[in-house]
Design an enzyme around this catalytic site. Structure first.
Site, PDB file in Angstrom:
ATOM      1  N   ASP A 192       7.066   4.639  -6.799  1.00 11.51           N
ATOM      2  CA  ASP A 192       6.708   5.659  -5.811  1.00 11.51           C
ATOM      3  C   ASP A 192       5.638   6.568  -6.419  1.00 11.51           C
ATOM      4  O   ASP A 192       5.746   7.003  -7.581  1.00 11.51           O
ATOM      5  CB  ASP A 192       7.946   6.488  -5.436  1.00 11.51           C
ATOM      6  N   ILE A 193       4.586   6.866  -5.648  1.00 14.65           N
ATOM      7  CA  ILE A 193       3.513   7.746  -6.120  1.00 14.65           C
ATOM      8  C   ILE A 193       4.053   9.175  -6.166  1.00 14.65           C
ATOM      9  O   ILE A 193       4.590   9.688  -5.176  1.00 14.65           O
ATOM     10  CB  ILE A 193       2.288   7.664  -5.195  1.00 14.65           C
TER      11      ILE A 193
ATOM     12  N   ASN B 179      -1.818  14.009  -0.144  1.00 17.52           N
ATOM     13  CA  ASN B 179      -2.276  13.702   1.215  1.00 17.52           C
ATOM     14  C   ASN B 179      -2.650  14.985   1.950  1.00 17.52           C
ATOM     15  O   ASN B 179      -3.664  15.039   2.652  1.00 17.52           O
ATOM     16  CB  ASN B 179      -1.174  12.955   1.962  1.00 17.52           C
TER      17      ASN B 179
ATOM     18  N   ASP C  30      -5.240   7.339   2.098  1.00 16.64           N
ATOM     19  CA  ASP C  30      -5.337   5.885   2.291  1.00 16.64           C
ATOM     20  C   ASP C  30      -6.070   5.229   1.130  1.00 16.64           C
ATOM     21  O   ASP C  30      -5.672   4.154   0.653  1.00 16.64           O
ATOM     22  CB  ASP C  30      -6.057   5.576   3.606  1.00 16.64           C
TER      23      ASP C  30
ATOM     24  N   GLU D 102       4.522   5.561   0.522  1.00 17.21           N
ATOM     25  CA  GLU D 102       3.897   5.469  -0.795  1.00 17.21           C
ATOM     26  C   GLU D 102       4.753   4.691  -1.777  1.00 17.21           C
ATOM     27  O   GLU D 102       4.560   4.786  -3.001  1.00 17.21           O
ATOM     28  CB  GLU D 102       3.615   6.877  -1.341  1.00 17.21           C
TER      29      GLU D 102
END
Length: 442
Positions: free
Chosen positions: A298-299, A306, A315, A342
């Site tokens: 997971d980011i 974002n 994106d 993500e």
């Protein structure tokens, strides 16, 4: 003197008898010169055409046919004259003096002079009006059908063919041309068909390519009166457009399948496909008794990234992470997917926990090495957290358990480990080795 008179009388009687046969027969006997003009005619012509013999002398058979029929028969007769050969069974329509139509079957033999030059033909015409129209209709259908048709005898001679067959071959066909010359590569197929037909076996259909076209070919045996196979009647159906359409459809289906299996943003496999893939890999692992590991990545602080950078930058970030994951030193059997938002899932078949931890750590390091600025993160650059879980095949609690429950438990353990990595400060790899699969509701 009396003997000589008797011989003359006998000859006169024979001649009289012969002329009676000629003039009172059901068949019309005639002679034509080399140009096809009648030079002699029996009286039967009156019954057939409604005109006396003297009205046909000097004219040709084509003068008594409708225009279209005259052209067709003249062409066929011209080919016969060019070869100076005998002929039989030439069916043709003729117009009687009263305008009605009579169908005749014409046969003849060539006549030669002392120098061997063709001087004409002698032959007969037989009234086949009762059957002739049906024969001509069938001949017309055979000749004009858009499907290529031909008949091949046992020696490879093309004894019959229609216009579509001539177009297929791309050349003017000669009488009894040899199929070996026309299509030498395909003659062995028909030799096989003859062998099968002799045994009474069914003949297979074939797809063959010829001059950039694709044909479905079906041969049917032709038998004589003794039920011996004397030839093959062959149908050539052009299926080029159908094959092209099928190819386009297959390509479209392939593209649709790719869309159905891949995430449109990152190009990675999507969750639906990876769920199916995971079930398959679990089944293999249990059957072959080898380990299976998954890494759920997971980011870190992606929502903040974002919100601060904008959705387009978000994106781009997802695409960059996807490229980095696939560029990591994974094996051909390993799979990477965008699992949602993500999150990314890596499936590692035949990989134990220690090996999976090493893979996850390499992935984490590769993301760090990108040094992507991330002002909303405490580190100041883009990082990821990874949870690792391993399925150890052979454990008793897997027996009889549905695959989807085992898969759900494995993902749950990886997710729990990911949550622990987040809670412990992010930008790290955590395993779920100490969390039994059964204790997580699997």
């Amino acid at each position: 003197m009396n003997n000589e008179k008797k011989r003359l009388d006998h000859r006169e009687e024979d001649a009289k008898h012969l002329f009676e046969l000629l003039h009172n027969n059901s068949d019309w006997v005639w002679e034509v010169d080399a140009q096809g003009r009648y030079t002699w005619s029996s009286d039967v012509v009156t019954e057939l055409l409604g005109v006396p013999p003297d009205k046909v002398i000097g004219k040709t058979p084509f003068d008594f046919m409708p225009p279209g029929e005259a052209e067709r028969v003249a062409g066929a007769f011209g080919a016969i004259v060019a070869e100076k050969r005998a002929f039989s069974g030439l069916v043709n329509r003729n117009q009687r003096a009263d305008g009605s139509i009579v169908v005749l079957e014409t046969s003849g033999i060539p006549l030669f002079d002392e120098q061997g030059e063709l001087r004409g033909y002698r032959g007969i015409d037989r009234n086949i009006s009762n059957l002739g129209e049906r024969v001509l209709q069938l001949e017309t259908i055979y000749e004009t059908t858009p499907v290529a048709l031909c008949m091949i005898d046992r020696h490879g001679r093309l004894v019959m063919s229609n216009k579509a067959m001539a177009k297929l071959l791309g050349e003017a066909l000669e009488t009894e041309d040899h199929f070996q010359r026309l299509m030498p590569d395909y003659w062995p197929f028909f030799l096989t068909d003859f062998a099968l037909a002799d045994k009474g076996e069914a003949l297979p259909s074939r797809e063959l390519g010829w001059r950039d076209r694709c044909y479905d070919i079906q041969a049917v045996p032709v038998h004589d009166a003794m039920e011996m196979v004397v030839g093959l009647s062959v149908t050539w159906v052009d299926i080029t457009e159908r094959r092209q359409a099928e190819h386009k459809l297959a390509s479209a289906n392939k593209i649709l399948q790719q869309y159905a299996q891949h995430d449109h943003l990152t190009g990675l496999f999507n969750r639906r496909y990876m769920d199916e893939c995971l079930l398959s890999e679990i089944s293999r692992a249990l059957q072959d008794n080898f380990p299976l590991s998954v890494c759920l990545a997971d980011i870190d602080y992606f929502k903040n990234y974002n919100d601060s950078q904008g959705h387009q930058a978000g994106d781009d970030c997802l695409r960059l992470v996807a490229r980095t994951l696939t560029a990591s030193p994974l094996r051909s059997g390993d799979n990477v997917s965008r699992y949602g938002g993500e999150e990314f899932l890596i499936i590692l078949p035949g990989t134990n926990l220690m090996q999976a931890m090493n893979v996850a750590e390499d992935v984490r390091s590769n993301i760090n090495a990108l040094s992507v600025p991330h002002a909303a993160s405490p580190t100041g650059f883009l990082t990821i957290s990874i949870g690792v879980a391993t399925l150890q095949a052979g454990q008793v609690h897997f027996e009889g358990k549905p695959l989807h429950m085992i898969a759900s438990g494995l993902i749950h353990r990886a997710d729990t480990a990911l949550y622990a990595a987040k809670k412990q400060g992010r930008n790290q790899v955590v395993s779920a080795w100490d969390s039994p699969l059964t204790s997580q509701g699997a």
